[in-house]
Structures are given as structure tokens and as C-alpha cells.
Design a protein around this motif. Structure first.
Motif, PDB file in Angstrom:
ATOM      1  N   GLY A  28       0.806  -1.211   0.000  1.00  0.00           N
ATOM      2  CA  GLY A  28       0.000   0.000   0.000  1.00  0.00           C
ATOM      3  C   GLY A  28       0.835   1.255   0.000  1.00  0.00           C
ATOM      4  O   GLY A  28       2.054   1.224   0.147  1.00  0.00           O
ATOM      5  N   PRO A  29       0.175   2.416  -0.114  1.00  0.00           N
ATOM      6  CA  PRO A  29       0.914   3.678  -0.203  1.00  0.00           C
ATOM      7  C   PRO A  29       1.426   4.135   1.163  1.00  0.00           C
ATOM      8  O   PRO A  29       0.780   3.916   2.184  1.00  0.00           O
ATOM      9  CB  PRO A  29      -0.148   4.647  -0.736  1.00  0.00           C
ATOM     10  N   ASP A  30       2.606   4.751   1.175  1.00  0.00           N
ATOM     11  CA  ASP A  30       3.077   5.431   2.367  1.00  0.00           C
ATOM     12  C   ASP A  30       2.321   6.754   2.491  1.00  0.00           C
ATOM     13  O   ASP A  30       2.093   7.456   1.496  1.00  0.00           O
ATOM     14  CB  ASP A  30       4.583   5.689   2.281  1.00  0.00           C
ATOM     15  N   TYR A  31       1.958   7.100   3.730  1.00  0.00           N
ATOM     16  CA  TYR A  31       1.095   8.270   3.913  1.00  0.00           C
ATOM     17  C   TYR A  31       1.810   9.561   3.537  1.00  0.00           C
ATOM     18  O   TYR A  31       2.971   9.781   3.881  1.00  0.00           O
ATOM     19  CB  TYR A  31       0.622   8.365   5.370  1.00  0.00           C
ATOM     20  N   LYS A  32       1.086  10.426   2.842  1.00  0.00           N
ATOM     21  CA  LYS A  32       1.537  11.774   2.528  1.00  0.00           C
ATOM     22  C   LYS A  32       0.386  12.733   2.785  1.00  0.00           C
ATOM     23  O   LYS A  32      -0.757  12.463   2.403  1.00  0.00           O
ATOM     24  CB  LYS A  32       1.980  11.877   1.068  1.00  0.00           C
TER      25      LYS A  32
END
Length: 483
Positions: A28-32
Motif C-alpha cells: 500500500g501507499p506510504d502516507y503523505k
């Protein structure tokens, strides 16, 4: 058990490989943080308020002390200490913290021990299970089991990430509850002070109108006033009297609100503070770019974006293979003492790898749904930021407008007071009539009441400005106070 582990170096190799995988990237995506463009100014044109500014953009977490009223400070502190809403928010935060701890436990192996004694009868139709031929016996078993599910693709890490964001959300909700409680209480206390003084001034105006009506009736009896004059004065008196009940109702209801906010019953409402005991605070400097960090509701909305981002990772990891490792060590015998003798030892090692092949599109749909929720939470976050900018702009315009309104009210009060004093002096010197002096007094009392209302409104605007700027609950000092 020690000999078993020594005889199976492959297990150690697998565990080492799992640890290496754990240090890799999670699914999944790393939070930004969603991109935002803060405006240079929150108002369409510079507001030249006559109120003095502090020049400091960092607000104290105890901002209400800027009103310079010690009893008010004590009331706010009592409310923060005893409020059920704060207590509920603190309990919810503790629950969120324990949920994070519980989820982190899945990073470690699960170890269980069991003991099972049973009385058994094999019967005569089957061969006896024991070497001595007994078909009726008691059998004791015990086992130490270890199971471990390595977080190969970071699904559990994303779960922890989401729960940590939820914990931070609850911490911010607690700070927001404190800010809301303090702002509502300060505004209500100022409102009671304003209503109390307005009621007192209106009662004095009613008394003056009653005196004027009595004098008018005497003049009517002497032939110096007509029935129309008396009726007009009586109408003015009734109009003044009709203004009192709504004021008194608002006063009592606001006092009940103050008591409730302080976690008291209405009959234990505190004494009303004189409006003159409040001083106008220095206004903090408004920096639009700092609102994102200062307002708890904006930060709470951001944690929801982070939770949604972590949920995408969880849904993605669910579509990838899952590895499970297990080991067991134990023994069994017809007597408790012989369970762990060399001949009765049992052990097992196992591994499982489960990969989804066909699920009817369920897991993929869950992943797409999580992605859509991430986009929705990001849009909601941006909406929260825009609403925050609007709140501050509204408060700034209100402060500016009510500052000018207060100045005009004070000018009107000053002029009316001068007229009344001159009329009273002329009355004492015999150059003015009593009705003229009483009418001037009523005009001054009404102008004074309008000035009090304008002052209370301005104080309320300042409270709203502090609240819209986050009330300092997220500055460095407030963070240090957070357990």
C-alpha cells in the motif's frame, strides 16, 4: 524442546528470512499529507481594527487568562477538571491507546500452554490402546504451542499505522473538547455579565419611566397635560417593561449553561461576574499557514486521511500470500509424573503458505473501496481546512465590525450622559422640568445598555477568534502537558 530446535536449523533460517522481509516495504501507499495552498491573507482587504495586537502568532493554551479575570480562570479550570465530556474523551483516548498495543502484539509469536487430563474407556470390542492391556484408564496430556504469522507484506504494520492514527485522532478530539468547553464557558460567563448589567440598566429606566408617568398624571390633574400625553407615557413604560422578561429569561438560562459546563447542577450556578472586571485582550497575530498545525479539527481530519491510507495497505496485503509457522512440544502418559519421560515426548513443526487464487473479485473490490475512501477523506480534509479559514475570517470581520460598533455606542452613551447631567443640573437650578430630566435619564440608560451589549458582543467575538485559531491547545507547552 531445546534439542528439537537444535535439530531443525531450517526453522531458524525461515525465521531469519521472515525478519528480513519484515524490514522491507509494507503493502500500500506510504502516507503523505494532502497538498494544500494556504492563502496569503484570510480577508479580502486588510482589516484596520483599532484593537491592539500582541504581535505573537503562538497562543497560550490558557488563552482565557488574557481577559485578566481571576475568578474566570478558576471557573474554566474547574470545568476542565470536572467535565464529563472531557472525562469521556480521556477514556476514549485510553481505549485507542490499548487498541494500538493489542495490534502490535501480532508482531510477536503466540505462545500457549495446555494441560488435559481425561478418563477414558476403550471398551471390550476394540484393542486396548495401552501396552498393559487396560481398557479403562486416565490419560494426561500437556503441550506448549508456538504459532507465528510473519508480517511478510506489512498488513499488520498498516493495521498498526491506522490504529496509531486513530489514537492521534482521539488525542486531538480531547484537545478539541477542551477548547470547545473553555470557549463555550468563557462566552457564557461574559454573556451572563452582559445580561445582568443590561437588566439592571433597564430596571433603572423602568423606574424613571414610572416616575415620569406619575408626574404626568399629576400634571393632568392640574390641567397641564392631556390624556394623550399620559397615554403616550404609559405606552413607553409598558414597552420598557416588556423588554425585561426576555432579558431575565436569557440571563437565567445562560447561568444554567455556565453551571452545566462547570459540571454543577443549575442550583449551584456561580456568582455573576461584573462586566467591568473583564479587560479586552491583545489580539493574536493570524498566520494562515499556521492554522493547519494549530487547529485540532484540521489535524483530526488529517488523521482520518492517514487511517484511510493505512486501510489501502491492509486491503492490498490481503491479496498477497500469508505465511504461518507453528511448533509444539509436549507429552502424554497415564500418570502425571511420566508425561515428560523420554518415551512420552511429542513434538511437531509446521509451516503453511496461503495465497488467494480466486475469490470472485472480493479482495480487489475491497482494495478499490479503500482507495475511494482515501480519496474521500482527502477531499474532506481539504473541506475542513477551507471551513477553518472561513471561521477565522468571520471572526476577524466580526471583531473589526463590533469594534467600530462599540466605539459608536460609547460615543452615543457619552453624549446621552452629558445631556442627562445637564438636564439634571438645570432641574436643580429650576431651568428644566422633571419630565425633561427623566426623559434624558432614560435615554442615557438605554444608550448605556446598548453600549454594554456592544461590549459583550465584542468580547464574544474575541472568544470566537481564539477558538477559530485553535486556542493554543496544540502548541509546544500543551503537547508537554498531554499524558
Amino acid at each position: 524442546m531445546h534439542k528439537v530446535l537444535q535439530s531443525t536449523p531450517a526453522v531458524a533460517l525461515v525465521l531469519s528470512a521472515c525478519c528480513a522481509l519484515l524490514s522491507g516495504c509494507a503493502a500500500g501507499p506510504d502516507y503523505k499529507r494532502p497538498e494544500l495552498t494556504a492563502p496569503q491573507s484570510l480577508t479580502r482587504a486588510p482589516i484596520a481594527s483599532s484593537l491592539p495586537a500582541s504581535g505573537d502568532s503562538e497562543i497560550s493554551s490558557q488563552w482565557w487568562q488574557a481577559f485578566g479575570n481571576a475568578p474566570l480562570n478558576a471557573m474554566v479550570q474547574e470545568a476542565l477538571n470536572n467535565s464529563p465530556s472531557i472525562e469521556a474523551a480521556q477514556a476514549t483516548l485510553r481505549a485507542a491507546r490499548q487498541n494500538v498495543i493489542a495490534q502490535r502484539g501480532y508482531f510477536l509469536p503466540s505462545v500457549q500452554v495446555g494441560y488435559n487430563p481425561s478418563r477414558q474407556n476403550a471398551g471390550q470390542s476394540m484393542s486396548a490402546p495401552l501396552n498393559n492391556g487396560d481398557s479403562l484408564y486416565t490419560y494426561h496430556t500437556s503441550q506448549l504451542s508456538v504459532s507465528y504469522n510473519p508480517d511478510l507484506f506489512g498488513g499488520n504494520r498498516r493495521q498498526v499505522e491506522g490504529l496509531e492514527a486513530a489514537q492521534e485522532n482521539q488525542r486531538l478530539q480531547l484537545q478539541a473538547a477542551k477548547l470547545s468547553l473553555a470557549a463555550n464557558l468563557v462566552a457564557a460567563v461574559i454573556q451572563t455579565s452582559m445580561l445582568q448589567e443590561q437588566s439592571s440598566l433597564l430596571e433603572q429606566a423602568v423606574q424613571a419611566a414610572q416616575q415620569q408617568l406619575q408626574h404626568m398624571r399629576k400634571q393632568q390633574a392640574s390641567g397641564y397635560a392631556s390624556g394623550m400625553d399620559v397615554a403616550t407615557q404609559q405606552t413607553l413604560l409598558l414597552q420598557l417593561q416588556q423588554q425585561l422578561p426576555p432579558l431575565q429569561k436569557s440571563l437565567e438560562q445562560t447561568r444554567n449553561l455556565v453551571a452545566t459546563l462547570m459540571a454543577r447542577s443549575p442550583d449551584q450556578a456561580p456568582a455573576i461576574l461584573p462586566l467591568s472586571d473583564f479587560k479586552l485582550p491583545l489580539l493574536p497575530q493570524v498566520v494562515p499557514s499556521q492554522l493547519v498545525e494549530q487547529r485540532p479539527d484540521i489535524r483530526a481530519a488529517e488523521t482520518q486521511v492517514q487511517q484511510a491510507s493505512a486501510a489501502v495497505g491492509v486491503a492490498t496485503a490481503a491479496r498477497l500470500p500469508q505465511l504461518g509457522l507453528s511448533a509444539a512440544y509436549g507429552g502424554g502418559a497415564t500418570s502425571f509424573a511420566r508425561m515428560f519421560s523420554a518415551a512420552n515426548i511429542t513434538w511437531s513443526l509446521g509451516a503453511s503458505l496461503l495465497a488467494p487464487i480466486f475469490d470472485g473479485g472480493t479482495l480487489k473490490a475491497h482494495q478499490k473501496a479503500a482507495q475511494a475512501e482515501l480519496e474521500a477523506s482527502a477531499a474532506s480534509y481539504k473541506s475542513t481546512v477551507l471551513s477553518a479559514f472561513q471561521d477565522v475570517a468571520n471572526a476577524l470581520y466580526a471583531v473589526d465590525t463590533d469594534t467600530r460598533a462599540l466605539q459608536m455606542s460609547q460615543d452615543s452613551e457619552s453624549a446621552s450622559q452629558t445631556t442627562w447631567k445637564l438636564s439634571d443640573s438645570q432641574l436643580k437650578a429650576g431651568y428644566a422640568s422633571l419630565p425633561t430630566a427623566l426623559a434624558a435619564k432614560q435615554s442615557w440608560l438605554q444608550a448605556r445598555a446598548a453600549s454594554v451589549a456592544a461590549q459583550g458582543g465584542l468580547y464574544g467575538d474575541v472568544v470566537a477568534l481564539y477558538q477559530s485559531l485553535g486556542g493554543g491547545v496544540l502548541n509546544t507547552a500543551a503537547k508537554a502537558e498531554t499524558p
